[in-house]
Design a protein around this motif. Structure first.
Motif, PDB file in Angstrom:
ATOM      1  N   ASN A 114       0.809  -1.219   0.000  1.00  0.00           N
ATOM      2  CA  ASN A 114       0.000   0.000   0.000  1.00  0.00           C
ATOM      3  C   ASN A 114       0.843   1.269   0.000  1.00  0.00           C
ATOM      4  N   VAL A 115       1.933   1.278   0.727  1.00  0.00           N
ATOM      5  CA  VAL A 115       2.792   2.468   0.757  1.00  0.00           C
ATOM      6  C   VAL A 115       3.452   2.677  -0.612  1.00  0.00           C
ATOM      7  N   VAL A 116       3.950   1.602  -1.174  1.00  0.00           N
ATOM      8  CA  VAL A 116       4.573   1.694  -2.503  1.00  0.00           C
ATOM      9  C   VAL A 116       3.544   2.183  -3.523  1.00  0.00           C
ATOM     10  N   PRO A 169      11.243   8.788  -5.140  1.00  0.00           N
ATOM     11  CA  PRO A 169      10.096   8.354  -4.343  1.00  0.00           C
ATOM     12  C   PRO A 169      10.372   8.298  -2.840  1.00  0.00           C
ATOM     13  N   SER A 170      11.587   7.979  -2.437  1.00  0.00           N
ATOM     14  CA  SER A 170      11.859   7.871  -0.991  1.00  0.00           C
ATOM     15  C   SER A 170      11.549   9.176  -0.266  1.00  0.00           C
ATOM     16  N   LYS A 171      11.746  10.293  -0.954  1.00  0.00           N
ATOM     17  CA  LYS A 171      11.478  11.586  -0.308  1.00  0.00           C
ATOM     18  C   LYS A 171       9.985  11.754  -0.002  1.00  0.00           C
ATOM     19  N   TYR A 172       9.136  11.252  -0.887  1.00  0.00           N
ATOM     20  CA  TYR A 172       7.692  11.311  -0.600  1.00  0.00           C
ATOM     21  C   TYR A 172       7.375  10.463   0.620  1.00  0.00           C
ATOM     22  N   LEU A 173       7.961   9.274   0.668  1.00  0.00           N
ATOM     23  CA  LEU A 173       7.683   8.374   1.782  1.00  0.00           C
ATOM     24  C   LEU A 173       8.119   9.016   3.109  1.00  0.00           C
ATOM     25  N   LEU A 174       9.341   9.548   3.124  1.00  0.00           N
ATOM     26  CA  LEU A 174       9.863  10.131   4.368  1.00  0.00           C
ATOM     27  C   LEU A 174       9.046  11.351   4.792  1.00  0.00           C
ATOM     28  N   GLU A 175       8.538  12.070   3.827  1.00  0.00           N
ATOM     29  CA  GLU A 175       7.800  13.297   4.119  1.00  0.00           C
ATOM     30  C   GLU A 175       6.370  12.996   4.586  1.00  0.00           C
ATOM     31  N   HIS A 176       5.770  11.938   4.051  1.00  0.00           N
ATOM     32  CA  HIS A 176       4.324  11.766   4.223  1.00  0.00           C
ATOM     33  C   HIS A 176       3.904  10.572   5.068  1.00  0.00           C
TER      34      HIS A 176
END
Lengths: 121, 359
Positions: free
Chosen positions: B228-230, B281-288
């Motif tokens: 789901n996160v991916v 994409p990792s930046k979106y994950l870390l931010e959100h």
């Protein structure tokens, strides 16, 4: 070290839309004829040392603003590595759209009469 | 081992219970709906039960003196959790409402979600202002879910939106009305195992097939969060909803570094499939995206866990949770004892305070 001019091949050996992979000064390079304009790049991908110049040349999906939106652009500018698909600007050797700050070496091309030369340090 | 000193604590995963399921929700259902549910007032259990007393995931010793199930008495929970562990805020999410994922009927799921919310707003948030609610929605009907968010999301006791997932990945635009409403109200969306995965046609499926024991299904919970996160990151949910935050509760977290790296690696190769991503994409994950701590992962050596905390930027991404009153709950004093004090403060309080606007 000064740039040296190295003879590669007769211009007629690389017609429009074609490429030549050859070794110059001990380095494998690719020379591309894109509508009469010539580009020369190192035939080694900076990612995993794949033979980059055997990859496809075309365009790519340029950045868009909204999910689900596609825009195709940069036709004839994008060299895509045959292994992992990293995309480089054929003119500058830079990886496209921030995927990496690594770049592939490019060489100036000179044409004299029917002779094609590249400059290499 | 010495008990680590504690400062302030926010507990991001606490589970209240409604005795009798729909029976207990009756005061919050119209007479027509009470009639409609007559004779089937229990929400179904997954057939693979925990091998514990009573085959329940609720701690036997957390039963309130008033009777009823553990987690069903807000006064007892106040003593047994908030006071005992000096918890400043407890985020309530109803895993009982997670069972809505078993219902094939959108009208029923929508009505029950509303009843659960009214129950907790009236019978819990009024008891102690330390209780904060992750309101639930029935994702069966995203437009109705968005209405429900706009109906009660303004209540200052409501701090998140719990989405009991159906078998549709979260990056799918099916869910966008829910994200739009949550973003509008500044509420993070929260996912948590619903306890129904792999057990019902409408619930989330496990990869590869159906597990055959509780130990097996419990062990593989992380795969649900990973998918789901991916999906959210790559489908551009955070491009479309740049202020949306997501809480990934009780899905583990030591897998996060692998997926940070794997996402970026694949993006370098296949960016052209998702050209709406403005950066790696990792930046979106870390931010959100934020992850809860419980169950604390028991690494072979404590230093391994510290390395993973650093790799996943835990000082931004990790938030403490007890999971009270479940069998595997963690208590603050015994959790992440080896982490540096500044990181502990981020994990036990500041990250959650910022996320839920409780600072």
């Amino acid at each position: 070290m000064f740039a040296m001019k190295h003879y590669v091949a007769p211009v007629s050996q690389i017609p429009d839309g074609q490429r030549l992979i050859t070794t110059v000064n001990g380095r494998s390079i690719g020379i591309f004829n894109v509508k009469g304009k010539f580009y020369a790049l190192r035939n080694v991908c900076p990612h995993k040392q794949a033979p980059l110049c055997l990859g496809s040349l075309g365009g790519t999906m340029v950045p868009t603003d909204r999910p689900g939106e596609f825009e195709y652009g940069l036709e004839d500018r994008v060299l895509r590595c045959p292994w992992h698909g990293w995309e480089f600007d054929i003119a500058t050797g830079k990886a496209l759209f921030g995927i990496s700050d690594r770049r592939v070496a490019t060489y100036p091309v000179e044409i004299e009469d029917d002779k094609l030369y590249v400059e290499m340090r | 081992m010495a008990v680590a000193p504690m400062t302030k604590v926010i507990d991001s995963d606490v589970h209240p219970w409604v005795n009798g399921d729909i029976e207990g929700l009756k005061p919050y259902l119209s007479s027509a709906w009470q009639e409609r549910f007559e004779g089937r007032l229990r929400l179904p259990d997954h057939p693979l039960r925990p091998p514990l007393a009573g085959a329940t995931s609720i701690r036997h010793d957390a039963k309130p003196p008033s009777g009823g199930a553990g987690g069903s008495d807000p006064h007892f929970m106040r003593e047994d959790l908030l006071d005992r562990y000096n918890i400043e805020y407890a985020i309530l999410s109803s895993i009982q409402a997670g069972k809505l994922a078993t219902l094939p009927n959108a009208n029923e799921a929508t009505v029950l979600a509303r009843a659960f919310n009214d129950f907790f707003v009236n019978e819990w948030l009024t008891v102690d202002s330390r209780y904060k609610l992750a309101m639930c929605v029935a994702v069966h009907d995203p437009a109705e879910a968005a209405k429900e968010i706009r109906r009660i999301g303004h209540d200052k006791g409501v701090v998140a939106v719990f989405m009991p997932l159906l078998n549709i990945l979260m990056g799918n635009r099916y869910y966008f009305p829910i994200y739009e409403a949550a973003e509008e109200l500044g509420l993070p969306v929260l996912i948590h195992p619903t306890g129904t995965e792999g057990g019902f046609e409408t619930s989330v499926s496990f990869a590869g097939g159906v597990p055959s024991t509780y130990i097996e299904r419990h062990t593989i919970f992380p795969e649900i969060a990973i998918g789901n996160v991916v999906s959210m990151v790559l489908e551009g949910v955070f491009v479309q909803f740049p202020r949306l935050k997501v809480v990934v509760a009780e899905f583990g977290y030591t897998w996060v570094p692998h997926f940070l790296w794997r996402l970026d690696q694949n993006w370098r190769q296949f960016r052209r499939e998702v050209p709406w991503l403005q950066h790696e994409p990792s930046k979106y994950l870390l931010e959100h995206v934020r992850f809860t701590t419980q169950p604390e992962e028991e690494a072979e050596k404590p230093e391994y866990l510290l390395q993973i905390l650093e790799m996943m930027h835990a000082d931004r991404t990790l938030i403490f949770s007890t999971d009270y009153p479940h069998w595997d709950n963690d208590v603050p004093q015994n959790t992440l004892r080896h982490a540096p004090e500044t990181m502990r403060q981020r994990i036990f309080y500041e990250n959650a305070a910022e996320l839920y606007g409780l600072a």
